[in-house]
Design a protein around this motif. Sequence first.
Motif, PDB file in Angstrom:
ATOM      1  N   ASN A 177       1.002  -1.080  -0.095  1.00 16.85           N
ATOM      2  CA  ASN A 177       0.061   0.162  -0.047  1.00 16.85           C
ATOM      3  C   ASN A 177       0.916   0.987  -0.169  1.00 16.85           C
ATOM      4  OD1 ASN A 177      -2.248   2.037   0.444  1.00 16.85           O
ATOM      5  ND2 ASN A 177      -1.790   1.819   2.647  1.00 16.85           N
ATOM      6  N   TYR A 178       0.315   1.870  -0.971  1.00 17.27           N
ATOM      7  CA  TYR A 178       1.662   3.420  -1.080  1.00 17.27           C
ATOM      8  C   TYR A 178       0.734   4.280  -1.296  1.00 17.27           C
ATOM      9  CZ  TYR A 178       5.129   0.244  -2.982  1.00 17.27           C
ATOM     10  OH  TYR A 178       5.767  -0.674  -3.277  1.00 17.27           O
ATOM     11  N   ALA A 179       1.321   5.413  -0.296  1.00 11.76           N
ATOM     12  CA  ALA A 179       0.686   7.264  -0.509  1.00 11.76           C
ATOM     13  C   ALA A 179       0.423   7.657  -1.872  1.00 11.76           C
ATOM     14  CB  ALA A 179       1.326   8.015   1.099  1.00 11.76           C
ATOM     15  N   ASP A 180      -0.626   8.011  -2.096  1.00  7.45           N
ATOM     16  CA  ASP A 180      -1.447   8.410  -3.695  1.00  7.45           C
ATOM     17  C   ASP A 180       0.375   9.387  -3.705  1.00  7.45           C
ATOM     18  OD1 ASP A 180      -4.544   9.165  -3.035  1.00  7.45           O
ATOM     19  OD2 ASP A 180      -3.017   6.739  -3.220  1.00  7.45           O
ATOM     20  N   SER A 181       0.898   9.643  -2.819  1.00  7.59           N
ATOM     21  CA  SER A 181       2.250  11.177  -3.586  1.00  7.59           C
ATOM     22  C   SER A 181       2.895  10.454  -3.936  1.00  7.59           C
ATOM     23  CB  SER A 181       2.085  11.788  -2.119  1.00  7.59           C
ATOM     24  OG  SER A 181       2.844  11.450  -1.626  1.00  7.59           O
TER      25      SER A 181
END
Length: 116
Positions: A58-62
């Motif tokens: 899972n990754y931050a959108d940024s």
Amino acid sequence: QVQLVESGGGLVQPGGSLRLSCAASESVFSITTIAWYRQAPGKQRELVAAITPGGSTNYADSVKGRFSISRDRSGKSMYLQMNSLTPEDTALYYCNVARHRGRPYWGQGTQVTVSS
């Protein structure tokens, strides 16, 4: 008690890359969710990337498409490959064990500065 030690931070120019490492005192990275967080001056700590024992990420959108979280088979090392860095990525980066023996664990942080 699990000890976490981050390394690999530093000063890099915009567009550059860095690879952060986190070393654990015992093999925990394959048995619990692990993550990288960051905190910039004046801002709250935010989740950057996480990986579950099953390998889901899972990754931050940024950071999607630029950062990649991984761990090695020993369960004692985790990494954050950071590409196409921008000044907005400047922060203190922490590795995290979400929960082990009933509590989370944090490293002391490694500074990443993106500047020309």
